[in-house]
Design a protein around this motif. Sequence first.
Motif, PDB file in Angstrom:
ATOM      1  N   GLY A 157       6.015 -14.669 -13.702  1.00  0.00           N
ATOM      2  CA  GLY A 157       6.066 -15.547 -14.382  1.00  0.00           C
ATOM      3  C   GLY A 157       5.539 -16.942 -14.141  1.00  0.00           C
ATOM      4  N   GLY A 158       6.339 -17.869 -13.537  1.00  0.00           N
ATOM      5  CA  GLY A 158       5.754 -19.141 -13.352  1.00  0.00           C
ATOM      6  C   GLY A 158       6.317 -20.113 -14.256  1.00  0.00           C
ATOM      7  N   GLY A 159       5.625 -21.407 -14.322  1.00  0.00           N
ATOM      8  CA  GLY A 159       5.919 -22.428 -15.244  1.00  0.00           C
ATOM      9  C   GLY A 159       5.563 -22.728 -16.596  1.00  0.00           C
ATOM     10  N   ALA A 161       5.345 -20.102 -19.053  1.00  0.00           N
ATOM     11  CA  ALA A 161       5.602 -18.935 -19.970  1.00  0.00           C
ATOM     12  C   ALA A 161       5.815 -19.566 -21.392  1.00  0.00           C
ATOM     13  N   ILE A 162       6.381 -20.735 -21.631  1.00  0.00           N
ATOM     14  CA  ILE A 162       6.496 -21.277 -22.780  1.00  0.00           C
ATOM     15  C   ILE A 162       5.347 -21.137 -23.910  1.00  0.00           C
ATOM     16  N   VAL A 166       4.035 -14.650 -19.681  1.00  0.00           N
ATOM     17  CA  VAL A 166       3.964 -14.097 -18.292  1.00  0.00           C
ATOM     18  C   VAL A 166       2.820 -13.338 -18.135  1.00  0.00           C
ATOM     19  N   ASP A 352      17.433 -16.277  -9.765  1.00  0.00           N
ATOM     20  CA  ASP A 352      16.315 -16.283 -10.952  1.00  0.00           C
ATOM     21  C   ASP A 352      16.871 -15.946 -12.292  1.00  0.00           C
ATOM     22  N   VAL A 354      18.313 -16.333 -15.848  1.00  0.00           N
ATOM     23  CA  VAL A 354      17.518 -16.721 -17.145  1.00  0.00           C
ATOM     24  C   VAL A 354      18.261 -16.878 -18.155  1.00  0.00           C
ATOM     25  N   HIS A 383      12.288 -23.649 -14.312  1.00  0.00           N
ATOM     26  CA  HIS A 383      11.516 -23.588 -15.646  1.00  0.00           C
ATOM     27  C   HIS A 383      12.300 -23.813 -16.791  1.00  0.00           C
ATOM     28  N   GLY A 385      11.905 -24.668 -19.869  1.00  0.00           N
ATOM     29  CA  GLY A 385      11.132 -24.682 -21.058  1.00  0.00           C
ATOM     30  C   GLY A 385      11.255 -22.880 -21.289  1.00  0.00           C
ATOM     31  N   ASP A 386      11.541 -22.406 -20.184  1.00  0.00           N
ATOM     32  CA  ASP A 386      11.812 -21.002 -20.313  1.00  0.00           C
ATOM     33  C   ASP A 386      13.117 -20.559 -20.125  1.00  0.00           C
ATOM     34  N   ASN A 388      14.630 -20.533 -17.422  1.00  0.00           N
ATOM     35  CA  ASN A 388      14.563 -19.543 -16.128  1.00  0.00           C
ATOM     36  C   ASN A 388      14.897 -20.520 -15.059  1.00  0.00           C
ATOM     37  N   GLY A 428      14.506 -13.516 -14.195  1.00  0.00           N
ATOM     38  CA  GLY A 428      13.287 -13.847 -15.182  1.00  0.00           C
ATOM     39  C   GLY A 428      11.967 -13.500 -14.704  1.00  0.00           C
ATOM     40  N   GLU A 429      11.815 -13.432 -13.187  1.00  0.00           N
ATOM     41  CA  GLU A 429      10.313 -13.287 -13.042  1.00  0.00           C
ATOM     42  C   GLU A 429      10.508 -12.744 -11.541  1.00  0.00           C
TER      43      GLU A 429
END
Lengths: 473, 473
Positions: A157-159, A161-162, A166, A352, A354, A383, A385-386, A388, A428-429
Amino acid sequence: MSYREVTPEILQELREIVGPENVIAGDAEKMEPYSHDEVAEKEYAAMPEAVVKPAAAEEVSRIVKLANREGIPVTPRGAGSGLSGGAVPAMGGILLSVERMNRILEIDRENLVAVLEPGVITNEFNSRVEKEGLFFAGYPMSLEMCYIGGNVAENAGGGRAIKYGVTGRYVLGLEMVLPTGEIVAFGGKRVKDVTGYNMTQLMVGSEGTLGIFTKIILKLLPLPKAKIDMMVLFEDVQAAIDVVPQIMTAMRLTPTGIEFMDRLSLETCCEYIGQDKAKYKNAGAFLIIELDGNDADTVRNECLDIGDLCLENGALDAFVAEGPSDQEKIWSVRKHAAEAFKAISPQQSLEDIVVPVSSIPRLMPVLEELSQKYNVLIPCYGHAGDGNLHATVIKRPEDTEERWKETLPRVLEELYVSVKELSGTISGEHGIGHKRKKYLPLVLSEAEMEAMKSIKRALDPNNILNPGKMFDL
Amino acid sequence: MSYREVTPEILQELREIVGPENVIAGDAEKMEPYSHDEVAEKEYAAMPEAVVKPAAAEEVSRIVKLANREGIPVTPRGAGSGLSGGAVPAMGGILLSVERMNRILEIDRENLVAVLEPGVITNEFNSRVEKEGLFFAGYPMSLEMCYIGGNVAENAGGGRAIKYGVTGRYVLGLEMVLPTGEIVAFGGKRVKDVTGYNMTQLMVGSEGTLGIFTKIILKLLPLPKAKIDMMVLFEDVQAAIDVVPQIMTAMRLTPTGIEFMDRLSLETCCEYIGQDKAKYKNAGAFLIIELDGNDADTVRNECLDIGDLCLENGALDAFVAEGPSDQEKIWSVRKHAAEAFKAISPQQSLEDIVVPVSSIPRLMPVLEELSQKYNVLIPCYGHAGDGNLHATVIKRPEDTEERWKETLPRVLEELYVSVKELSGTISGEHGIGHKRKKYLPLVLSEAEMEAMKSIKRALDPNNILNPGKMFDL
């Protein structure tokens, strides 16, 4: 299920396939780096019987055919930067490292597509395509070291994703070796493809249990011309999270990322890097909001509008960073989070979880309650926004080893049950892997687990590919 | 494999599950509409033994359990707007229509997510969310009539995939009934989720062969504030296609869509709707380029820049349309394509091939050659930005029925082989279904087919769910 050992005869066969210099066996020191990933808990480490480093799909195929014939586990491995024990040879056997398969085979500018081997370092790939005005939008936070193959296997994922989704969104095709040793390819240089089942996306995130990738076809995007980061301070988590959906609905904007830290994370990090917390106006939470686009003025105006929205909704302050040095300041606290927490105690579990974004404020009291009930620390960042969040359960330095070992599983179980009640899930990731395997039945029903297991059995009848991960058959 | 018939006793059971008014049997006239989709060829039509209309997941589950126990085929069906025979009961048995499961259960503005039943009409859903400043970006061209369930089952595409991807990108979660009748749910209101295999994306595009959706969780986006369409005329296909990657690499812009028509399509459509072709400056091809964004000036400037780029690269002319009436003019020819072709002859095969965008010019001579060799018409239009072209093989009115029946499979086979040579595939968005089943082995290897079949066998051991589609087991 019992597996056969890697005998001297089998080692000999492996040496013939990849060359003797590409097989490690009987050398504990050289094999040790392949026995763990970035998971803090030592219990998830395991030594391979042999490390094998193929250079081509054909070699991977021969290794897997041999292992399938003999009943020997094969664990595929990228950079070992994972956070769920996915690349650890839990059942021993052969550790198959893709480190030599590290070529960028093609950057096809006309079709905005790249073809890579799995051992390419994600960051190096990104630098390379950025020179061409392009970018690969599906990247995780560990991009300095991770491999693209691992990113795909874990659906990293990472930051971002919104806005950008991913890793899976960018995987257009995969060449891979199935657990039976057959080389197959699904998808291709095509943004649309409905020829049969979506095997490509089934393989993305399958944690090396269904196939070993030998070639990855990725979609590239035009590199946005403008980018701005902004830090916004809030009195508490609720106030911070409340603005997140407003940005997207009332303002109709989709930021690149919305990162979040709670009070405990902020305090811990400030202390760790020697920053004065007063600088953050004693905020109870902050957001880092990233925006990008093609027109610098538009992006700046959007940023200012978001800043105004936050201030109207009770934000304590907002700083906009346009240049790299400003950006670094904004990110310094957030980027040191994992490190700062390790300094408190290496005994910890980086989570992790979500949840739907709007449920984040309801999650915070759960963390608070658990930390008090079990006398552990649970700082939380991630994150926003996600939805997560990397809540991290940390042993208090004064606590005993024994109590910690008893406590952690109970904290995690209660946490996961609460997360599920909030319509969330346990990863989530980072993936299920070795580390979260025993908790998967908390969020999946028996029929749901069985559907997944039946696919594993169908594709890997001898259960040789990365056994001991995700679930037991 | 032989199936059992729908006996009077089974009909009685079905009536008990859904109520007698929701079962149709023994009435050919009432069942006829359920015997075909939008595929022109009559050979892909098939009558069901019973049409059953459940209203809830629990009812779907009971129907499927009954069918699985008795060995009766169940074919799930949305609006019947498909183009590959996917919703046609190829092996008879029960036709399960989701038409009564047509509720929008939730529009969750805070999380930018909607929860729907499968029988919701895509267009009605879109109108509803647009009122809230949101939109569902994964929609096909048939949106006036199609159901969201069918969109997900076929992983429907449409003209916006370059920027927005296809339906699958927006499917965050699915509740469904498996072929054994169990109700399961995968994914949820989460933009990230790696708990186990990605069953959600495996189910997307599975053409109703692996599960029947009962609830669909879709991601929504903020509705862009500005939108512009532009038509650009070119002397020939090569010139038109050459600019497509330049827009994305040199200009770093991602249009919403880039539609395309070749000379024959343009001529046919102009004639059909009574427009003077001279208006189009005798162009050999045109593009319709759509752009959207949040800032009207930025979008207009991007559009003008693209227009300049096209003119520098040999375009004959470019028209920008900002208002609805201008937009309608630009789209009138393109939107009448399928209709205009049907007016030449109802005997035709609407194809759905996809190739890397840069290979489109190399595909054009293939179509030309095939049309001459076999004396058929093959006009071509479609989604150039996605490399997805609806070449349509049409019987010449003067040709005999017999010759056409012999000719069509040979044209298709040669076309598909050429498409594969160009790194393309046989379906971008319409699916394999009944219509393309026999051609699937042209683009997939035996091992690739076997991997898919093993998944089907694992999840549907009695092969009762939509049998006769995609491949034979």
